[in-house]
Scaffold this motif. Structure first.
Motif, short mmCIF file in Angstrom:
data_model
loop_
_atom_site.label_atom_id
_atom_site.label_comp_id
_atom_site.label_asym_id
_atom_site.label_seq_id
_atom_site.Cartn_x
_atom_site.Cartn_y
_atom_site.Cartn_z
N TYR A 91 -33.95 -102.26 56.83
CA TYR A 91 -34.18 -101.50 58.06
C TYR A 91 -33.01 -101.65 59.02
O TYR A 91 -32.52 -100.67 59.59
CB TYR A 91 -35.48 -102.00 58.70
N PHE A 92 -32.53 -102.88 59.20
CA PHE A 92 -31.43 -103.11 60.13
C PHE A 92 -30.11 -102.57 59.60
O PHE A 92 -29.26 -102.12 60.37
CB PHE A 92 -31.31 -104.60 60.47
N VAL A 93 -29.91 -102.61 58.28
CA VAL A 93 -28.73 -101.98 57.69
C VAL A 93 -28.77 -100.47 57.95
O VAL A 93 -27.76 -99.85 58.31
CB VAL A 93 -28.64 -102.26 56.18
N SER A 94 -29.95 -99.88 57.81
CA SER A 94 -30.09 -98.45 58.06
C SER A 94 -29.81 -98.11 59.52
O SER A 94 -29.17 -97.10 59.82
CB SER A 94 -31.51 -97.99 57.68
N ILE A 95 -30.27 -98.97 60.44
CA ILE A 95 -29.97 -98.77 61.86
C ILE A 95 -28.47 -98.82 62.10
O ILE A 95 -27.89 -98.00 62.81
CB ILE A 95 -30.69 -99.82 62.73
N ALA A 96 -27.80 -99.84 61.48
CA ALA A 96 -26.36 -100.01 61.68
C ALA A 96 -25.57 -98.83 61.13
O ALA A 96 -24.50 -98.48 61.65
CB ALA A 96 -25.90 -101.30 61.01
N GLN A 97 -26.10 -98.19 60.08
CA GLN A 97 -25.40 -97.09 59.44
C GLN A 97 -25.85 -95.71 59.95
O GLN A 97 -25.36 -94.70 59.48
CB GLN A 97 -25.62 -97.15 57.93
N GLY A 98 -26.78 -95.70 60.90
CA GLY A 98 -27.28 -94.43 61.39
C GLY A 98 -27.86 -94.56 62.78
O GLY A 98 -27.14 -94.75 63.74
N SER A 99 -29.19 -94.48 62.88
CA SER A 99 -29.85 -94.58 64.18
C SER A 99 -31.23 -95.18 64.00
O SER A 99 -31.78 -95.21 62.89
CB SER A 99 -29.98 -93.20 64.84
N VAL A 100 -31.82 -95.66 65.10
CA VAL A 100 -33.15 -96.25 65.06
C VAL A 100 -34.18 -95.22 64.61
O VAL A 100 -35.05 -95.49 63.79
CB VAL A 100 -33.53 -96.81 66.45
N ALA A 101 -34.09 -94.00 65.15
CA ALA A 101 -35.09 -92.97 64.84
C ALA A 101 -35.08 -92.62 63.36
O ALA A 101 -36.13 -92.52 62.72
CB ALA A 101 -34.81 -91.73 65.68
N VAL A 102 -33.89 -92.43 62.79
CA VAL A 102 -33.78 -92.07 61.38
C VAL A 102 -34.25 -93.22 60.49
O VAL A 102 -35.01 -93.02 59.54
CB VAL A 102 -32.33 -91.68 61.03
N ALA A 103 -33.82 -94.46 60.81
CA ALA A 103 -34.21 -95.61 60.02
C ALA A 103 -35.72 -95.80 60.00
O ALA A 103 -36.33 -96.04 58.95
CB ALA A 103 -33.53 -96.88 60.56
#
Length: 299
Positions: A91-103
């Motif tokens: 989840y945090f990798v996804s946030i770092a690579q995109g945005s909170v909403a998308v993750a």
């Protein structure tokens, strides 16, 4: 466990909703920390470690009826811990690579994975309606992540993949907590699960980098993340999960991506384009329809 007069299903749903609200806010706090230069691995470990201290203190205060002598509690709690560790990390990798909403929204594709596993293991028969729902969810994911134009989407393929793996991990911890809960107290289940999380995540975080959290101006944010994003939220979730079906819990817990999206837009200055908003609505609508269909079928 069936709902009782003292713990009605409505109360369980409220507890799950409060847990999801805490998760959504904690995703925003994690986004602030990551934007501030902290590695996702350090943020994940800190969330799990502080969550462990919270629930272990609860266990020490109320040790009676823990169920720690029950092998089934340990096996299911360890499985739940593996799911939580994967969920935090991806989840945090996804946030770092995109945005909170998308993750957050990608993570809530979890029920789709549950259905796919059920089909593969022949636990449930695929129907045209269910297959169509899965296709719609995948279309929603493509629109949300905008992988067809990665340069404009603000999320990388790594971020999209991590978000989906967070969803798989989410499904794992749902089953782990659901089957561990009848064998002991919530504080015992959570203590075992978060001990697993801390042990697994200390290696990628690194002891040296993890201890720097104790001497930083961001310590208050880390404590907030650990207490609300792990300790309190999961306590509410496990207690609530005892009194509602997993399908109902998955519907109610969709408060999280809505909360995370609003936090990202309001605090982190993130934005969503029209196709992304449509993709988010498509995913949440499809997952809700799948969960409701399963719930009505079993009732």
């Amino acid at each position: 466990m069936l709902p009782t007069k003292s713990h009605p299903a409505g109360t369980g749903a409220v507890l799950v909703a409060l847990a999801a609200l805490c998760w959504g806010l904690s995703g925003g706090v994690a986004g602030v920390l990551i934007d501030g230069g902290w590695e996702p691995s350090v943020v994940s470990f800190s969330r799990g470690a502080i969550g462990f201290l919270f629930v272990f203190a609860w266990l020490l205060m109320r040790p009676r009826g823990s169920g720690l002598g029950n092998a089934r509690l340990w096996s299911w709690s360890v499985l739940a811990g593996l799911g939580v560790a994967g969920n935090f990390t991806f989840y945090f990798v996804s946030i770092a690579q995109g945005s909170v909403a998308v993750a957050a929204t990608l993570m809530y594709s979890a029920p789709v994975f549950v259905y796919l596993v059920s089909f593969a293991c022949r636990l449930e028969r695929p129907t045209p309606l269910k297959l169509a729902a899965i296709v719609l969810a995948m279309v929603g994911i493509i629109l949300l992540t905008q992988v067809y134009k990665a340069s404009a989407s603000g999320i990388t393929l790594l971020g999209a993949g991590a978000g989906l793996l967070a969803g798989v991990s989410y499904a794992v911890f749902i089953f782990g907590f659901k089957y561990a809960a009848p064998h002991g107290s919530p504080q015992a289940v959570l203590s075992v699960a978060f001990a697993v999380v801390a042990v697994l995540l200390i290696w990628p975080a690194g002891i040296g980098r993890a201890t720097t959290v104790l001497d930083t101006a961001d310590l208050q944010l880390f404590v907030t993340l650990g207490v609300f994003g792990a300790g309190l939220s999961f306590a509410l979730y496990v207690i609530g999960l005892r009194h509602v079906a997993p399908t109902v819990a998955s519907i109610v817990a969709m408060v999280e991506p809505v909360t995370a999206a609003l936090f990202g837009v309001a605090v982190l200055d993130e934005s969503l384009a029209g196709p992304q908003v449509f993709g988010m609505v498509l995913i949440l609508s499809t997952v809700t329809a799948l969960s409701l269909g399963s719930s009505f079928k079993r009732s």
